[in-house]
Design a protein around this motif. Structure first.
Motif, PDB file in Angstrom:
ATOM      1  N   PHE A   1      21.053   0.724 -14.795  1.00  0.00           N
ATOM      2  CA  PHE A   1      20.792   0.606 -16.224  1.00  0.00           C
ATOM      3  C   PHE A   1      20.850   2.000 -16.860  1.00  0.00           C
ATOM      4  O   PHE A   1      20.083   2.890 -16.483  1.00  0.00           O
ATOM      5  N   VAL A   2      21.782   2.164 -17.790  1.00  0.00           N
ATOM      6  CA  VAL A   2      21.985   3.475 -18.416  1.00  0.00           C
ATOM      7  C   VAL A   2      22.005   3.320 -19.934  1.00  0.00           C
ATOM      8  O   VAL A   2      22.188   2.226 -20.470  1.00  0.00           O
ATOM      9  N   SER A   3      21.832   4.443 -20.626  1.00  0.00           N
ATOM     10  CA  SER A   3      21.906   4.442 -22.083  1.00  0.00           C
ATOM     11  C   SER A   3      23.368   4.363 -22.509  1.00  0.00           C
ATOM     12  O   SER A   3      24.283   4.633 -21.722  1.00  0.00           O
ATOM     13  N   GLN A   4      23.591   4.016 -23.765  1.00  0.00           N
ATOM     14  CA  GLN A   4      24.963   3.969 -24.272  1.00  0.00           C
ATOM     15  C   GLN A   4      25.596   5.359 -24.246  1.00  0.00           C
ATOM     16  O   GLN A   4      26.787   5.502 -23.928  1.00  0.00           O
ATOM     17  N   ALA A   5      24.791   6.393 -24.515  1.00  0.00           N
ATOM     18  CA  ALA A   5      25.309   7.760 -24.486  1.00  0.00           C
ATOM     19  C   ALA A   5      25.780   8.145 -23.087  1.00  0.00           C
ATOM     20  O   ALA A   5      26.843   8.756 -22.912  1.00  0.00           O
ATOM     21  N   GLU A   6      24.977   7.780 -22.067  1.00  0.00           N
ATOM     22  CA  GLU A   6      25.357   8.080 -20.684  1.00  0.00           C
ATOM     23  C   GLU A   6      26.586   7.290 -20.282  1.00  0.00           C
ATOM     24  O   GLU A   6      27.483   7.805 -19.602  1.00  0.00           O
ATOM     25  N   PHE A   7      26.652   6.041 -20.706  1.00  0.00           N
ATOM     26  CA  PHE A   7      27.808   5.209 -20.393  1.00  0.00           C
ATOM     27  C   PHE A   7      29.070   5.804 -21.007  1.00  0.00           C
ATOM     28  O   PHE A   7      30.113   5.900 -20.340  1.00  0.00           O
ATOM     29  N   ASP A   8      28.975   6.225 -22.259  1.00  0.00           N
ATOM     30  CA  ASP A   8      30.124   6.821 -22.945  1.00  0.00           C
ATOM     31  C   ASP A   8      30.578   8.103 -22.243  1.00  0.00           C
ATOM     32  O   ASP A   8      31.781   8.386 -22.164  1.00  0.00           O
ATOM     33  N   ARG A   9      29.618   8.887 -21.735  1.00  0.00           N
ATOM     34  CA  ARG A   9      29.969  10.102 -20.994  1.00  0.00           C
ATOM     35  C   ARG A   9      30.747   9.763 -19.729  1.00  0.00           C
ATOM     36  O   ARG A   9      31.746  10.424 -19.395  1.00  0.00           O
TER      37      ARG A   9
END
Length: 222
Positions: free
Chosen positions: A71-79
């Motif tokens: 489970f990750v944040s959208q910011a981490e996913f985008d990175r």
């Protein structure tokens, strides 16, 4: 009969010969049974494990980070997308999902089989990147009416959500011809048996049995 007592599957799972792993993809519209079949396969076959995806959606009750999903944040996913860390990724109903690349590639070399529960878009992405390692299976419901009955019977979604899922189901079904195998799930046990037979046969493909060359050479040596 489980894989531990199935001689064909035991041989297909590797036996004494080195074997390259495979990526076993199961797709279906929501309610057609892929989650149930996946669970049965994981319980009865010790040689395959679930590929753990990253997702931006919040955990559901009982889900464990690192086991069910990362489970990750959208910011981490985008990175991770920007750094090309995914084999495939997609956004479904407002949440993003992606398959981490490094762990899967390393496991395939060691003979580990991975199970993927992804949609047709993710399947296309995986096939484009690792075609020789991919086995694509699509599950169909016996009818649209039965699919609606299954979704309604869950009792977890509103009518609007069910309507959206039905619309998406018709779209997903239209991509059935992009898969290697298509199985109609009108009986869960019969469907599981067919899926297990597909997996066993794919494990025995000559190209995946990397230890065959040396083994056959020994057989031919006077």
């Amino acid at each position: 009969m489980d894989s531990a007592s199935h001689p064909i599957q035991d041989a297909a799972a590797g036996g004494s010969l080195a074997r390259r792993g495979l990526m076993f993809i199961m797709s279906s519209p929501s309610g057609a049974g892929k989650t149930t079949i996946s669970r049965m396969l994981l319980e009865r076959d010790e040689h395959i494990c679930m590929s753990v995806s990253c997702t931006t959606r919040p955990p559901r009750p009982g889900e464990v980070d690192g086991k069910d999903y990362h489970f990750v944040s959208q910011a981490e996913f985008d990175r991770m997308v920007a750094d090309e860390e995914f084999l495939e990724w997609a956004t479904v109903f407002g949440n993003s999902y992606g398959t981490p690349k490094a762990q899967v590639k390393a496991g395939l070399k060691e003979g580990q089989d991975y199970l993927f529960d992804i949609d047709w878009q993710g399947t296309q992405q995986l096939y484009q990147k690792l075609e020789r390692d991919v086995v694509r299976v699509f599950l169909l419901p016996p009818s649209i009416d039965e699919l609606r009955r299954r979704l309604t019977g869950r009792g977890t979604d509103s009518e609007d959500v069910i309507a959206a899922r039905m619309e998406r189901a018709r779209s997903e079904i239209s991509h059935w011809d992009g898969y290697d195998y298509v199985v109609v799930n009108d009986d869960i046990d019969a469907c599981f048996d067919k899926v297990r037979e597909i997996l066993a046969a794919e494990r025995m493909r000559r190209a995946r049995q990397t230890g065959l060359i040396g083994f056959v050479r020994e057989l031919m040596t006077p």
